[in-house]
Write a protein that holds these residues in place. Structure first.
Motif, PDB file in Angstrom:
ATOM      1  N   ARG A  39      72.664  29.521  80.371  1.00 30.98           N
ATOM      2  CA  ARG A  39      73.015  30.641  79.484  1.00 30.98           C
ATOM      3  C   ARG A  39      72.118  30.712  78.253  1.00 30.98           C
ATOM      4  NH1 ARG A  39      76.529  34.578  81.555  1.00 30.98           N
ATOM      5  NH2 ARG A  39      77.488  33.587  83.367  1.00 30.98           N
ATOM      6  N   GLN A  40      71.400  29.627  77.980  1.00 30.88           N
ATOM      7  CA  GLN A  40      70.475  29.658  76.853  1.00 30.88           C
ATOM      8  C   GLN A  40      69.196  30.422  77.187  1.00 30.88           C
ATOM      9  OE1 GLN A  40      71.409  28.393  73.843  1.00 30.88           O
ATOM     10  NE2 GLN A  40      73.350  28.060  74.916  1.00 30.88           N
ATOM     11  N   THR A  41      68.939  30.607  78.473  1.00 28.08           N
ATOM     12  CA  THR A  41      67.764  31.391  78.890  1.00 28.08           C
ATOM     13  C   THR A  41      68.085  32.868  78.753  1.00 28.08           C
ATOM     14  OG1 THR A  41      67.090  29.693  80.481  1.00 28.08           O
ATOM     15  CG2 THR A  41      66.158  31.885  80.771  1.00 28.08           C
ATOM     16  N   ARG A  42      67.377  33.573  77.882  1.00 23.07           N
ATOM     17  CA  ARG A  42      67.653  34.993  77.633  1.00 23.07           C
ATOM     18  C   ARG A  42      66.530  35.910  78.107  1.00 23.07           C
ATOM     19  NH1 ARG A  42      71.762  35.875  74.093  1.00 23.07           N
ATOM     20  NH2 ARG A  42      71.689  37.912  75.114  1.00 23.07           N
ATOM     21  N   ILE A  43      65.296  35.397  78.183  1.00 25.86           N
ATOM     22  CA  ILE A  43      64.164  36.221  78.616  1.00 25.86           C
ATOM     23  C   ILE A  43      63.287  35.398  79.559  1.00 25.86           C
ATOM     24  CG2 ILE A  43      62.083  37.467  77.897  1.00 25.86           C
ATOM     25  CD1 ILE A  43      63.392  37.918  75.170  1.00 25.86           C
ATOM     26  N   VAL A  44      62.940  35.993  80.714  1.00 20.27           N
ATOM     27  CA  VAL A  44      61.983  35.393  81.639  1.00 20.27           C
ATOM     28  C   VAL A  44      60.861  36.409  81.854  1.00 20.27           C
ATOM     29  CG1 VAL A  44      61.566  34.547  83.974  1.00 20.27           C
ATOM     30  CG2 VAL A  44      63.696  33.948  82.806  1.00 20.27           C
ATOM     31  N   VAL A  45      59.625  36.023  81.548  1.00 17.74           N
ATOM     32  CA  VAL A  45      58.468  36.914  81.688  1.00 17.74           C
ATOM     33  C   VAL A  45      57.618  36.421  82.858  1.00 17.74           C
ATOM     34  CG1 VAL A  45      56.446  37.915  80.562  1.00 17.74           C
ATOM     35  CG2 VAL A  45      58.475  37.338  79.200  1.00 17.74           C
ATOM     36  N   CYS A  46      57.471  37.258  83.879  1.00 13.24           N
ATOM     37  CA  CYS A  46      56.634  36.918  85.041  1.00 13.24           C
ATOM     38  C   CYS A  46      55.257  37.549  84.861  1.00 13.24           C
ATOM     39  CB  CYS A  46      57.270  37.420  86.334  1.00 13.24           C
ATOM     40  SG  CYS A  46      58.842  36.609  86.738  1.00 13.24           S
ATOM     41  N   CYS A  47      54.212  36.736  84.937  1.00 14.06           N
ATOM     42  CA  CYS A  47      52.861  37.256  84.759  1.00 14.06           C
ATOM     43  C   CYS A  47      51.949  36.655  85.824  1.00 14.06           C
ATOM     44  CB  CYS A  47      52.331  36.950  83.362  1.00 14.06           C
ATOM     45  SG  CYS A  47      52.443  35.208  82.882  1.00 14.06           S
ATOM     46  N   GLY A  48      50.849  37.348  86.087  1.00 19.49           N
ATOM     47  CA  GLY A  48      49.917  36.896  87.116  1.00 19.49           C
ATOM     48  C   GLY A  48      48.969  38.004  87.501  1.00 19.49           C
ATOM     49  N   ALA A  49      48.018  37.690  88.360  1.00 21.54           N
ATOM     50  CA  ALA A  49      47.046  38.669  88.816  1.00 21.54           C
ATOM     51  C   ALA A  49      47.721  39.732  89.686  1.00 21.54           C
ATOM     52  CB  ALA A  49      45.938  37.970  89.605  1.00 21.54           C
ATOM     53  N   GLY A  50      46.997  40.808  89.968  1.00 20.30           N
ATOM     54  CA  GLY A  50      47.543  41.852  90.830  1.00 20.30           C
ATOM     55  C   GLY A  50      47.618  41.403  92.276  1.00 20.30           C
ATOM     56  N   GLY A  51      48.633  41.887  93.001  1.00 21.81           N
ATOM     57  CA  GLY A  51      48.736  41.634  94.421  1.00 21.81           C
ATOM     58  C   GLY A  51      49.249  40.270  94.817  1.00 21.81           C
ATOM     59  N   VAL A  52      49.901  39.538  93.888  1.00 18.99           N
ATOM     60  CA  VAL A  52      50.390  38.195  94.217  1.00 18.99           C
ATOM     61  C   VAL A  52      51.905  38.174  94.466  1.00 18.99           C
ATOM     62  CG1 VAL A  52      48.540  37.047  92.952  1.00 18.99           C
ATOM     63  CG2 VAL A  52      50.692  37.571  91.771  1.00 18.99           C
ATOM     64  N   GLY A  53      52.559  39.351  94.409  1.00 20.92           N
ATOM     65  CA  GLY A  53      54.001  39.399  94.623  1.00 20.92           C
ATOM     66  C   GLY A  53      54.811  39.165  93.363  1.00 20.92           C
ATOM     67  N   LYS A  54      54.214  39.487  92.215  1.00 21.23           N
ATOM     68  CA  LYS A  54      54.875  39.258  90.928  1.00 21.23           C
ATOM     69  C   LYS A  54      56.112  40.129  90.743  1.00 21.23           C
ATOM     70  CE  LYS A  54      52.164  40.422  87.767  1.00 21.23           C
ATOM     71  NZ  LYS A  54      52.726  41.767  87.627  1.00 21.23           N
ATOM     72  N   THR A  55      56.019  41.383  91.162  1.00 23.29           N
ATOM     73  CA  THR A  55      57.159  42.291  91.029  1.00 23.29           C
ATOM     74  C   THR A  55      58.318  41.830  91.902  1.00 23.29           C
ATOM     75  OG1 THR A  55      55.723  44.168  90.511  1.00 23.29           O
ATOM     76  CG2 THR A  55      57.928  44.679  91.315  1.00 23.29           C
ATOM     77  N   THR A  56      58.021  41.439  93.137  1.00 31.33           N
ATOM     78  CA  THR A  56      59.060  40.956  94.035  1.00 31.33           C
ATOM     79  C   THR A  56      59.680  39.665  93.503  1.00 31.33           C
ATOM     80  OG1 THR A  56      57.744  41.870  95.838  1.00 31.33           O
ATOM     81  CG2 THR A  56      59.600  40.489  96.450  1.00 31.33           C
ATOM     82  N   THR A  57      58.846  38.797  92.936  1.00 31.31           N
ATOM     83  CA  THR A  57      59.351  37.562  92.332  1.00 31.31           C
ATOM     84  C   THR A  57      60.303  37.876  91.191  1.00 31.31           C
ATOM     85  OG1 THR A  57      57.330  36.359  92.924  1.00 31.31           O
ATOM     86  CG2 THR A  57      58.679  35.436  91.160  1.00 31.31           C
ATOM     87  N   SER A  58      59.930  38.831  90.343  1.00 31.44           N
ATOM     88  CA  SER A  58      60.796  39.224  89.216  1.00 31.44           C
ATOM     89  C   SER A  58      62.131  39.746  89.713  1.00 31.44           C
ATOM     90  CB  SER A  58      60.098  40.305  88.374  1.00 31.44           C
ATOM     91  OG  SER A  58      58.863  39.863  87.887  1.00 31.44           O
ATOM     92  N   ALA A  59      62.086  40.636  90.712  1.00 34.14           N
ATOM     93  CA  ALA A  59      63.312  41.225  91.248  1.00 34.14           C
ATOM     94  C   ALA A  59      64.183  40.164  91.920  1.00 34.14           C
ATOM     95  CB  ALA A  59      62.966  42.336  92.236  1.00 34.14           C
ATOM     96  N   ALA A  60      63.556  39.229  92.649  1.00 35.23           N
ATOM     97  CA  ALA A  60      64.317  38.183  93.337  1.00 35.23           C
ATOM     98  C   ALA A  60      64.993  37.247  92.335  1.00 35.23           C
ATOM     99  CB  ALA A  60      63.397  37.396  94.269  1.00 35.23           C
TER     100      ALA A  60
END
Length: 419
Positions: A39-60
């Motif tokens: 519960r102490q985790t309030r923000i998770v920022v996913c970053c990386g190059a294009g085409g590595v599945g970053k959006t899917t990782t964020s959604a999952a």
């Protein structure tokens, strides 16, 4: 035959033993399940190059957090439609939209940054109605708010600050744009400040700042010559638009800067974590190294690396060399099903070779960054376009470290070889 030379060689070997090869470093485990459940985790920022599945990782990750009881919003800054597609939606907009997740203990919301609309909302919220109307109608503002380099990142800081301040969500997952510009929003406050406080802007707006005809006398003849030259280059109307815009914005820009700086500091405090996403390819891992170094320089908290789309073999009992040799033996022996069996053995050999190549790249990254925890995620059979596909990926991201078909820890693709 004399044995003296052999004895001398043995004695020399004992005096100068050959150094043992260094074992390859083993990555630390990345426990994303604990990260999102905390519960102490309030923000998770996913970053990386294009085409590595970053959006899917964020959604999952957002889906897993919602199913764990968190109230989550996932914000994508990437203008592509991948987040909406992975959530089974036709589109997303600038307002959080609730996603129906049957059986979830918490809630999942999703949105996509609309930088112009966010800029418009900020102007309306922080300027008097007449001044806001003047700014919104200004042609220079309309160009700045929709296409100026850096506006997207600046507005991302504004939107993130708004979401965090609302206290409506206890976890915000941010999906950043592809390529190295993903971390440009860290520079957003300074970049916008440099633009609006820059020498050129101050020169262009000097008359308005000084005040009408009196101001024109104050700025001097030198500026008038400069102004006429710039007017010919930019056009007199654009010069007036810029002057009018900066004058109207001047009274509220301090607030812009303060909020963006506050959000920047929020990203450095406990409760925020950055997750770098990469694939087991040289270019993607090189970008991942850049992100790790940049985050370290900025003093940002790094959770670890998600090595996405790996190709672990179905079994580790048979090496690539032995599988290829067995395929040849089966074909030579002939018999019913020999072609099929040989094909399966060759496929296994190819998979083992691919896994070994990917593991070497992962080991190289860990050698350079031994302090960075790693979680490997196997490649999906196809594109993720619904909640069920996201659940499969969420399980791979958050499952127990050794709960894999081969028992290989999720920090690796193949077992570690101890020399």
């Amino acid at each position: 035959m004399s044995t003296a030379p052999d004895e001398a060689t043995t004695a020399e070997h004992h005096r100068h033993p050959r150094p043992a090869p260094h074992p390859m470093p083993e990555a630390l485990p990345l426990d994303l399940s604990e990260l999102i459940a905390d519960r102490q985790t309030r923000i998770v920022v996913c970053c990386g190059a294009g085409g590595v599945g970053k959006t899917t990782t964020s959604a999952a990750l957002a889906l897993a957090a919602a199913e764990a009881g968190r109230t989550v919003v996932v914000l994508t800054i990437d203008p592509a439609r991948r987040l909406a597609q992975s959530l089974g939606l036709a589109e997303l907009d600038n307002e959080p939209r609730r996603i129906d997740v049957p059986g979830a203990k918490g809630e999942l919301h999703a949105m996509m940054l609309d930088m112009k609309r966010t800029f418009d909302d900020v102007v309306c919220a922080h300027a008097p109605p007449e001044r806001a109307e003047q700014i919104l109608a200004n042609p220079f503002y309309q160009a700045l708010s929709s296409s100026f380099a850096g506006t997207q990142e600046y507005m991302a800081m504004e939107k993130l600050g708004q979401l965090r301040a609302s206290e409506q969500w206890d976890l915000i997952v941010v999906d950043t744009p592809p390529s190295r510009s993903a971390l440009d929003f860290l520079d957003a406050p300074n970049r916008m400040s440099r633009f609006l406080d820059g020498t050129m802007i101050r020169l262009l707006t000097a008359p308005a700042r000084a005040g009408g005809r009196a101001g024109m006398r104050l700025v001097g003849a030198g500026f008038l010559v400069f102004s006429r030259i710039i007017s010919k280059i930019l056009g007199g109307q654009l010069l007036r638009d810029i002057s009018s815009f900066v004058s109207a914005l001047d009274t509220m820009f301090g607030g812009f800067r303060e909020r963006a700086t506050a959000t920047y500091e929020l990203l450095r405090r406990p409760g925020t974590w950055f997750v770098v996403v990469a694939t087991p390819e040289s270019d993607a891992l090189r970008e991942a190294s850049y992100f790790v170094d940049r985050l370290s320089t900025e003093g940002m908290p790094l959770a670890g690396l998600v090595l996405n789309r790996t190709h672990p073999p179905a079994s580790i009992a048979l090496s690539a060399t032995r599988a290829a040799g067995a395929a040849e033996e089966v074909l030579e022996a002939g018999g019913e099903g020999a072609e099929l069996a040989a094909g399966a053995l060759r496929l296994h050999a190819e998979r083992m070779s691919a896994a070994a190549r990917e593991q070497r790249l992962a080991d190289r990254f860990t050698s350079a960054h031994p302090e960075v925890p790693v979680r490997t995620v196997p490649a999906a059979a196809g594109d993720v376009h619904d909640l069920e596909g996201l659940r499969v990926m969420a399980d791979a991201l958050t499952g127990p470290d050794a709960d894999t078909p081969t028992g290989v820890p999720r920090t690796r693709i193949l077992p570690a070889r101890h020399r």
